[in-house]
Motif scaffolding. Structure first.
Motif, PDB file in Angstrom:
ATOM      1  N   ILE A   1      -9.239   0.903   3.346  1.00  0.00           N
ATOM      2  CA  ILE A   1      -9.845   2.343   1.990  1.00  0.00           C
ATOM      3  C   ILE A   1      -8.689   3.515   2.712  1.00  0.00           C
ATOM      4  CG2 ILE A   1     -11.506   3.112   2.226  1.00  0.00           C
ATOM      5  CD1 ILE A   1     -13.470   0.589   3.751  1.00  0.00           C
ATOM      6  N   LYS A   2      -8.802   3.870   3.935  1.00  0.00           N
ATOM      7  CA  LYS A   2      -8.301   4.783   4.338  1.00  0.00           C
ATOM      8  C   LYS A   2      -6.815   5.267   3.291  1.00  0.00           C
ATOM      9  CE  LYS A   2      -6.722   8.154   8.194  1.00  0.00           C
ATOM     10  NZ  LYS A   2      -6.588   7.681   9.082  1.00  0.00           N
TER      11      LYS A   2
ATOM     12  N   ALA B   1      -4.001   6.925  -1.505  1.00  0.00           N
ATOM     13  CA  ALA B   1      -2.683   6.244  -2.948  1.00  0.00           C
ATOM     14  C   ALA B   1      -3.296   6.617  -3.905  1.00  0.00           C
ATOM     15  CB  ALA B   1      -2.019   4.847  -2.530  1.00  0.00           C
ATOM     16  N   LYS B   2      -4.695   6.913  -4.195  1.00  0.00           N
ATOM     17  CA  LYS B   2      -5.673   7.164  -5.210  1.00  0.00           C
ATOM     18  C   LYS B   2      -5.967   5.810  -5.933  1.00  0.00           C
ATOM     19  CE  LYS B   2      -5.284  11.895  -5.675  1.00  0.00           C
ATOM     20  NZ  LYS B   2      -6.601  12.943  -4.936  1.00  0.00           N
ATOM     21  N   LYS B   3      -6.188   4.723  -5.480  1.00  0.00           N
ATOM     22  CA  LYS B   3      -6.157   3.368  -5.923  1.00  0.00           C
ATOM     23  C   LYS B   3      -7.822   3.770  -5.934  1.00  0.00           C
ATOM     24  CE  LYS B   3      -2.549   0.929  -4.215  1.00  0.00           C
ATOM     25  NZ  LYS B   3      -1.919  -0.458  -4.943  1.00  0.00           N
ATOM     26  N   SER B   4      -8.056   2.153  -7.265  1.00  0.00           N
ATOM     27  CA  SER B   4      -9.277   2.341  -7.716  1.00  0.00           C
ATOM     28  C   SER B   4     -10.265   0.795  -6.645  1.00  0.00           C
ATOM     29  CB  SER B   4      -9.924   2.214  -8.828  1.00  0.00           C
ATOM     30  OG  SER B   4      -9.138   1.006 -10.044  1.00  0.00           O
ATOM     31  N   VAL B   5      -8.831   0.410  -6.779  1.00  0.00           N
ATOM     32  CA  VAL B   5      -9.935  -1.101  -6.073  1.00  0.00           C
ATOM     33  C   VAL B   5      -8.821  -1.172  -5.223  1.00  0.00           C
ATOM     34  CG1 VAL B   5     -10.717  -3.387  -6.340  1.00  0.00           C
ATOM     35  CG2 VAL B   5     -11.047  -1.665  -8.075  1.00  0.00           C
ATOM     36  N   ILE B   6      -9.950  -2.038  -4.054  1.00  0.00           N
ATOM     37  CA  ILE B   6      -8.621  -2.329  -3.082  1.00  0.00           C
ATOM     38  C   ILE B   6      -9.266  -3.999  -2.228  1.00  0.00           C
ATOM     39  CG2 ILE B   6      -7.636  -0.575  -2.001  1.00  0.00           C
ATOM     40  CD1 ILE B   6      -9.402  -0.140  -0.034  1.00  0.00           C
ATOM     41  N   ILE B   7      -8.526  -4.900  -2.049  1.00  0.00           N
ATOM     42  CA  ILE B   7      -9.217  -5.880  -1.053  1.00  0.00           C
ATOM     43  C   ILE B   7      -8.732  -5.642  -0.017  1.00  0.00           C
ATOM     44  CG2 ILE B   7      -8.537  -8.249  -0.663  1.00  0.00           C
ATOM     45  CD1 ILE B   7      -8.942  -7.400  -4.322  1.00  0.00           C
ATOM     46  N   GLY B   8     -10.193  -6.633   0.611  1.00  0.00           N
ATOM     47  CA  GLY B   8     -10.720  -7.031   1.917  1.00  0.00           C
ATOM     48  C   GLY B   8     -10.765  -7.829   2.508  1.00  0.00           C
TER      49      GLY B   8
ATOM     50  N   THR C   1     -12.646 -16.457  -3.135  1.00  0.00           N
ATOM     51  CA  THR C   1     -14.016 -15.804  -2.618  1.00  0.00           C
ATOM     52  C   THR C   1     -14.187 -15.495  -0.587  1.00  0.00           C
ATOM     53  OG1 THR C   1     -14.594 -18.343  -1.605  1.00  0.00           O
ATOM     54  CG2 THR C   1     -15.036 -17.597  -3.668  1.00  0.00           C
ATOM     55  N   ARG C   2     -12.887 -15.476  -0.106  1.00  0.00           N
ATOM     56  CA  ARG C   2     -12.787 -15.088   0.920  1.00  0.00           C
ATOM     57  C   ARG C   2     -12.195 -13.215   1.325  1.00  0.00           C
ATOM     58  NH1 ARG C   2      -8.635 -18.722   3.807  1.00  0.00           N
ATOM     59  NH2 ARG C   2      -8.196 -18.927   1.604  1.00  0.00           N
ATOM     60  N   ASN C   3     -12.061 -13.106  -0.492  1.00  0.00           N
ATOM     61  CA  ASN C   3     -12.005 -11.856  -0.166  1.00  0.00           C
ATOM     62  C   ASN C   3     -13.129 -10.862  -1.099  1.00  0.00           C
ATOM     63  OD1 ASN C   3      -9.704 -12.075   1.022  1.00  0.00           O
ATOM     64  ND2 ASN C   3      -8.217 -12.250  -1.087  1.00  0.00           N
ATOM     65  N   LEU C   4     -12.886  -9.520  -0.377  1.00  0.00           N
ATOM     66  CA  LEU C   4     -13.872  -8.666  -1.083  1.00  0.00           C
ATOM     67  C   LEU C   4     -13.352  -7.870  -1.757  1.00  0.00           C
ATOM     68  CD1 LEU C   4     -16.491  -7.465   1.731  1.00  0.00           C
ATOM     69  CD2 LEU C   4     -16.953  -8.746  -0.241  1.00  0.00           C
ATOM     70  N   GLU C   5     -13.623  -7.412  -3.166  1.00  0.00           N
ATOM     71  CA  GLU C   5     -12.971  -6.121  -3.891  1.00  0.00           C
ATOM     72  C   GLU C   5     -13.962  -4.564  -3.585  1.00  0.00           C
ATOM     73  OE1 GLU C   5     -12.629  -7.127  -7.751  1.00  0.00           O
ATOM     74  OE2 GLU C   5     -11.631  -8.743  -8.206  1.00  0.00           O
ATOM     75  N   ILE C   6     -13.308  -3.609  -2.905  1.00  0.00           N
ATOM     76  CA  ILE C   6     -13.952  -2.718  -2.782  1.00  0.00           C
ATOM     77  C   ILE C   6     -13.436  -1.674  -3.714  1.00  0.00           C
ATOM     78  CG2 ILE C   6     -14.204  -0.697  -0.684  1.00  0.00           C
ATOM     79  CD1 ILE C   6     -12.924  -2.828   1.236  1.00  0.00           C
ATOM     80  N   PHE C   7     -14.250  -0.821  -4.217  1.00  0.00           N
ATOM     81  CA  PHE C   7     -14.129   0.732  -5.514  1.00  0.00           C
ATOM     82  C   PHE C   7     -14.672   1.892  -4.819  1.00  0.00           C
ATOM     83  CE2 PHE C   7     -16.256  -3.940  -7.296  1.00  0.00           C
ATOM     84  CZ  PHE C   7     -14.795  -3.787  -8.161  1.00  0.00           C
ATOM     85  N   LEU C   8     -13.840   1.529  -4.557  1.00  0.00           N
ATOM     86  CA  LEU C   8     -13.562   3.245  -3.667  1.00  0.00           C
ATOM     87  C   LEU C   8     -13.622   4.603  -4.670  1.00  0.00           C
ATOM     88  CD1 LEU C   8      -9.777   3.013  -2.425  1.00  0.00           C
ATOM     89  CD2 LEU C   8     -12.212   2.520  -1.635  1.00  0.00           C
TER      90      LEU C   8
END
Length: 129
Positions: free
Chosen positions: A12-13, A18-25, A54-61
């Protein structure tokens, strides 16, 4: 257990730098409860289960109107090598208007305001500014 959690925090940090809109966690219970707290407090725009895996989450920053990240800094208080614990009396001495702290309690992950409301102590994991 908490390696997933620490890696997600770093992602997340780095994603906000890097100004990303979506990351995977990773999709773990501790990660989902942490993301729920961040979403309730407005630090992220949301999260959902990834349709590809389905084992990952998309996180919208989340970003401000100026394009600056909502999360200015993430600081780790209690580390795996050096644990810190606060009692409910010690938590009341912390000014929650300046900093946002997430605690690991016996009732799960809680924000500092929830800890004060429920009069419980715990391990402070991170400070968000």
């Amino acid at each position: 257990m908490k390696n997933y959690f620490w890696n997600m925090l770093i992602n997340i940090k780095n994603g906000q730098m890097a100004k990303k809109s979506v990351i995977i966690g990773p999709r773990k219970n501790i990660c989902e409860s942490f993301l729920k707290i961040l979403w309730n407090e407005g630090f992220i725009s949301g999260y959902k289960i990834s349709p590809q895996n389905t084992r990952n989450l998309e996180i919208f920053l989340a970003y401000t109107k100026n394009g600056k990240p909502v999360i200015n800094s993430l600081k780790f208080l209690s580390k795996p090598s050096q644990r810190i614990y606060y009692s409910s009396k010690q938590i009341w001495k912390i000014d929650s208007s300046k900093t946002f702290i997430i605690f690991s309690t016996n009732l799960g992950l809680k924000s500092i305001t929830e800890c004060k409301k429920n009069k419980i102590g715990g391990e402070p994991l991170i400070v968000i500014n």
